[in-house]
Design an enzyme around this catalytic site. Structure first.
Site, PDB file in Angstrom:
ATOM      1  N   GLY A 178      -5.221  13.137  15.402  1.00  0.00           N
ATOM      2  CA  GLY A 178      -4.970  13.792  14.115  1.00  0.00           C
ATOM      3  C   GLY A 178      -3.566  13.520  13.620  1.00  0.00           C
ATOM      4  O   GLY A 178      -2.721  14.430  13.641  1.00  0.00           O
TER       5      GLY A 178
ATOM      6  N   SER B 223      -2.947  11.029  10.559  1.00  0.00           N
ATOM      7  CA  SER B 223      -2.943  10.753   9.114  1.00  0.00           C
ATOM      8  C   SER B 223      -3.421  11.952   8.303  1.00  0.00           C
ATOM      9  O   SER B 223      -4.292  12.706   8.735  1.00  0.00           O
ATOM     10  CB  SER B 223      -3.853   9.567   8.812  1.00  0.00           C
ATOM     11  OG  SER B 223      -3.508   8.478   9.610  1.00  0.00           O
TER      12      SER B 223
ATOM     13  N   GLU C 263      -1.282   2.161  20.993  1.00  0.00           N
ATOM     14  CA  GLU C 263      -2.400   1.765  20.143  1.00  0.00           C
ATOM     15  C   GLU C 263      -2.296   0.293  19.755  1.00  0.00           C
ATOM     16  O   GLU C 263      -3.277  -0.423  19.692  1.00  0.00           O
ATOM     17  CB  GLU C 263      -2.426   2.633  18.881  1.00  0.00           C
ATOM     18  CG  GLU C 263      -3.572   2.306  17.943  1.00  0.00           C
ATOM     19  CD  GLU C 263      -3.775   3.366  16.853  1.00  0.00           C
ATOM     20  OE1 GLU C 263      -4.847   3.383  16.277  1.00  0.00           O
ATOM     21  OE2 GLU C 263      -2.853   4.167  16.590  1.00  0.00           O
TER      22      GLU C 263
HETATM   23  C1  LIG Z   1     -11.245   2.793  10.188  1.00  0.00           C
HETATM   24  C2  LIG Z   1     -10.023   3.651  10.239  1.00  0.00           C
HETATM   25  C3  LIG Z   1      -9.868   4.551  11.280  1.00  0.00           C
HETATM   26  C4  LIG Z   1      -8.736   5.358  11.347  1.00  0.00           C
HETATM   27  N1  LIG Z   1      -8.643   6.270  12.361  1.00  0.00           N
HETATM   28  C5  LIG Z   1      -7.593   7.131  12.367  1.00  0.00           C
HETATM   29  C6  LIG Z   1      -7.532   8.190  13.341  1.00  0.00           C
HETATM   30  O1  LIG Z   1      -8.414   8.317  14.189  1.00  0.00           O
HETATM   31  N2  LIG Z   1      -6.509   9.054  13.292  1.00  0.00           N
HETATM   32  C7  LIG Z   1      -5.495   8.947  12.359  1.00  0.00           C
HETATM   33  O2  LIG Z   1      -4.579   9.747  12.404  1.00  0.00           O
HETATM   34  N3  LIG Z   1      -5.522   7.969  11.416  1.00  0.00           N
HETATM   35  C8  LIG Z   1      -6.553   7.068  11.404  1.00  0.00           C
HETATM   36  N4  LIG Z   1      -6.610   6.081  10.440  1.00  0.00           N
HETATM   37  C9  LIG Z   1      -5.614   6.103   9.367  1.00  0.00           C
HETATM   38  C10 LIG Z   1      -4.653   4.950   9.338  1.00  0.00           C
HETATM   39  O3  LIG Z   1      -3.677   5.090  10.333  1.00  0.00           O
HETATM   40  C11 LIG Z   1      -4.045   4.918   7.923  1.00  0.00           C
HETATM   41  O4  LIG Z   1      -5.089   4.578   7.028  1.00  0.00           O
HETATM   42  C12 LIG Z   1      -2.935   3.913   7.808  1.00  0.00           C
HETATM   43  O5  LIG Z   1      -1.817   4.329   8.526  1.00  0.00           O
HETATM   44  C13 LIG Z   1      -2.539   3.674   6.320  1.00  0.00           C
HETATM   45  O6  LIG Z   1      -2.286   4.874   5.674  1.00  0.00           O
HETATM   46  P1  LIG Z   1      -2.976   5.212   4.272  1.00  0.00           P
HETATM   47  O7  LIG Z   1      -4.436   4.976   4.396  1.00  0.00           O
HETATM   48  O8  LIG Z   1      -2.518   6.573   3.870  1.00  0.00           O
HETATM   49  O9  LIG Z   1      -2.423   4.129   3.255  1.00  0.00           O
HETATM   50  P2  LIG Z   1      -1.004   4.155   2.530  1.00  0.00           P
HETATM   51  O10 LIG Z   1       0.062   4.427   3.522  1.00  0.00           O
HETATM   52  O11 LIG Z   1      -1.074   5.027   1.331  1.00  0.00           O
HETATM   53  O12 LIG Z   1      -0.862   2.634   2.079  1.00  0.00           O
HETATM   54  C14 LIG Z   1      -1.504   2.111   0.913  1.00  0.00           C
HETATM   55  C15 LIG Z   1      -1.077   0.657   0.757  1.00  0.00           C
HETATM   56  O13 LIG Z   1       0.357   0.579   0.551  1.00  0.00           O
HETATM   57  C16 LIG Z   1       0.953  -0.242   1.539  1.00  0.00           C
HETATM   58  N5  LIG Z   1       2.258   0.311   1.929  1.00  0.00           N
HETATM   59  C17 LIG Z   1       2.534   1.614   2.234  1.00  0.00           C
HETATM   60  N6  LIG Z   1       3.821   1.744   2.589  1.00  0.00           N
HETATM   61  C18 LIG Z   1       4.373   0.497   2.516  1.00  0.00           C
HETATM   62  C19 LIG Z   1       5.676  -0.021   2.769  1.00  0.00           C
HETATM   63  N7  LIG Z   1       6.667   0.769   3.194  1.00  0.00           N
HETATM   64  N8  LIG Z   1       5.883  -1.353   2.608  1.00  0.00           N
HETATM   65  C20 LIG Z   1       4.878  -2.181   2.207  1.00  0.00           C
HETATM   66  N9  LIG Z   1       3.611  -1.739   1.944  1.00  0.00           N
HETATM   67  C21 LIG Z   1       3.376  -0.416   2.100  1.00  0.00           C
HETATM   68  C22 LIG Z   1       0.007  -0.224   2.709  1.00  0.00           C
HETATM   69  O14 LIG Z   1       0.153  -1.362   3.548  1.00  0.00           O
HETATM   70  C23 LIG Z   1      -1.341  -0.184   2.006  1.00  0.00           C
HETATM   71  O15 LIG Z   1      -1.733  -1.470   1.634  1.00  0.00           O
HETATM   72  C24 LIG Z   1      -7.723   5.242  10.354  1.00  0.00           C
HETATM   73  C25 LIG Z   1      -7.869   4.320   9.315  1.00  0.00           C
HETATM   74  C26 LIG Z   1      -9.015   3.539   9.244  1.00  0.00           C
HETATM   75  C27 LIG Z   1      -9.151   2.571   8.094  1.00  0.00           C
END
Ligand SMILES: Cc1cc2nc3c(=O)[nH]c(=O)nc-3n(C[C@H](O)[C@H](O)[C@H](O)COP(=O)(O)OP(=O)(O)OC[C@H]3O[C@@H](n4cnc5c(N)ncnc54)[C@H](O)[C@@H]3O)c2cc1C
Length: 419
Positions: free
Chosen positions: A129, A131, A246
């Site tokens: 937990g 994100s 991870e």
């Molecule tokens: C299949 C799947 C399983 C997952 N399982 C888990 C889980 O079990 N537990 C958990 O906690 N999380 C989980 N996640 C979440 C995952 O860790 C996040 O989706 C990831 O960290 C990206 O965060 P976000 O989706 O909020 O995208 P955002 O952070 O909002 O990013 C959106 C876009 O902006 C870009 N971006 C953001 N910041 C920057 C920067 N500083 N420089 C350049 N580009 C940037 C990103 O690369 C992306 O393209 C999972 C995600 C997926 C897809």
């Protein structure tokens, strides 16, 4: 570069190989070998016990906590031998490879005594937990809060993307425990039982019908005061270690599954004649070269980890970026090669006896996924869909580039919000 492993590691390899030969079902891995659903179910149940009896589950953990205290080199050999024969390592991915090692490093003696045996036996399964709806890459902006009420933490907030939350017994989560502190300093790492009134799990269905991740809502959820790992308000440092685990797993074995999958894509191209198309040939040759690069980079990462030369984290970031982008591009190519056949549902799940239960498969890095019964995506289609997520979970490809830029190339640090 010396690609030979030391003699002790090769002796250990012989031991693992002999054990696998003795314990895997006859014919395992041979062309055409298959199992009925019943055979597979009884194999899975029995296999976990055999692995436990053989001491192969979490074998790198110290013996006092149920492991074998394997060195890094021996752990690599163990992974390689299991991967070579495609033998399943029992895996609650989150327990075995993320929260288990985190508790080993940061946990109190009581936490180790209570949780580690239950992770080894599979008695407790986990989800992660971290994100939240507005906090993914910028994790330190998380808003879920926890406050003490007597001997318990009371937790309020929302997590999202929480893989396997609907099956998990516990969540290891990050919550803000000091809202006044600078944002990295007021976070704690809590171990929270999932099956309680204050936690509501809402699965998110995907286009291929599976729903392996969830929204999780916390409304006055509770966990014991002592379930904080690494000290109150020290959760950021603890979480960075979890994320390192991870990104860092399977450095020298990851390329094998890609090679195997690529072999089947090449075979499909040969069957339907697309292998005569010069652009397809180029794409396949590029994919083949990239798998080889992954193999060599895996050895480079291993060398760095053995020498403890401080570039392991950066290499891990580079590998994550490289394999996830490779896989996304190669699965695009695979679907192109299949042509119209790639657009229709040709998987086996619609037709058979397994429909009621739904089939399951293990996706490296994520764990078991449970596709929706009756929605017959093929293995290639499932892999195509899943590859879209691989450049995101575990840190996006852009974030890995930032790490490589800052830590390897020495580029100026990205400006960060104050706090
Ligand atoms: C299949 C799947 C399983 C997952 N399982 C888990 C889980 O079990 N537990 C958990 O906690 N999380 C989980 N996640 C979440 C995952 O860790 C996040 O989706 C990831 O960290 C990206 O965060 P976000 O989706 O909020 O995208 P955002 O952070 O909002 O990013 C959106 C876009 O902006 C870009 N971006 C953001 N910041 C920057 C920067 N500083 N420089 C350049 N580009 C940037 C990103 O690369 C992306 O393209 C999972 C995600 C997926 C897809």
């Amino acid at each position: 570069m010396d690609l030979n492993y030391p003699p002790e590691a090769e002796a250990f390899r012989t031991e693992v190989r002999a054990w696998l030969e003795e314990n895997l079902p006859a014919g395992w891995g041979a062309p055409g070998h298959s199992m009925t659903a019943d055979e597979r179910a009884s194999f899975s149940a029995e296999w976990t016990k055999r692995l436990a009896d053989g001491g192969w589950i979490c074998a790198s953990w110290p013996a006092e906590y149920g492991g074998r205290g394997l060195s890094l080199m021996d752990s690599v050999v163990l992974n390689e031998e299991f991967a070579r024969l495609n033998a399943p390592m029992r895996a609650d991915f989150f327990g075995d490879t993320l929260v288990g090692p985190t508790i080993l490093k940061w946990g109190t003696e009581e936490q180790k005594q209570y949780f580690l045996p239950k992770i080894l036996s599979g008695e407790i399964s986990w989800c992660q937990g971290f994100s939240e709806p507005d906090s993914g890459s910028d994790l330190a902006s998380l808003k879920t809060r926890a406050g003490l009420d007597g001997d318990e933490w009371i937790i309020n907030g929302q997590k999202v993307w929480t893989t396997q939350a609907q099956y998990a017994d516990y969540v290891f989560l990050l919550a803000r425990t000091n809202p006044e502190a600078p944002r990295h300093q007021g976070i704690s790492y809590l171990l929270v039982p999932m099956r309680q009134e204050g936690i509501h799990v809402r699965p998110i269905a995907q286009v291929d019908g599976s729903a392996e991740f969830n929204e999780v809502f916390f409304t006055n959820a509770r966990c014991p005061k002592d379930n904080v790992v690494g000290g109150v308000n020290n959760g950021w440092a603890v979480a960075m270690d979890t994320l390192g685990f991870e990104r860092g797993t399977s450095a020298t074995t990851g390329h094998r599954r890609f090679q195997k999958e690529l072999d089947s894509i090449i075979a499909a191209a040969q069957r339907n004649g697309k292998s005569k198309d010069p652009l397809v040939r180029q794409g396949l040759a590029q994919a083949w070269s990239k798998v080889k690069i992954m193999q060599i980079n895996g050895l480079r990462t291993l060398t760095s980890a053995l020498n403890n030369d401080h570039s392991t984290t950066a290499l891990g970031a580079m590998n994550k970026m490289y394999w996830s982008e490779y896989h996304r591009d190669t699965m695009n190519l695979a679907i192109d090669i299949l042509g119209m056949e790639g657009q229709i549902l040709t998987g086996g799940r619609a037709s058979g006896a397994e429909e009621d239960e739904g089939d399951t498969e293990f996706m490296p890095g994520i764990g078991i996924r449970h596709p929706r019964p009756g929605y017959p995506v093929s293995v290639t289609q499932a892999s195509f869909f899943f590859s879209r997520s691989e450049t995101i979970w575990g840190g996006t490809a852009q974030i890995q580039r930032n790490i490589v830029g800052e830590r390897v190339l020495g580029l100026p640090k990205e400006p960060k919000p104050a706090g």
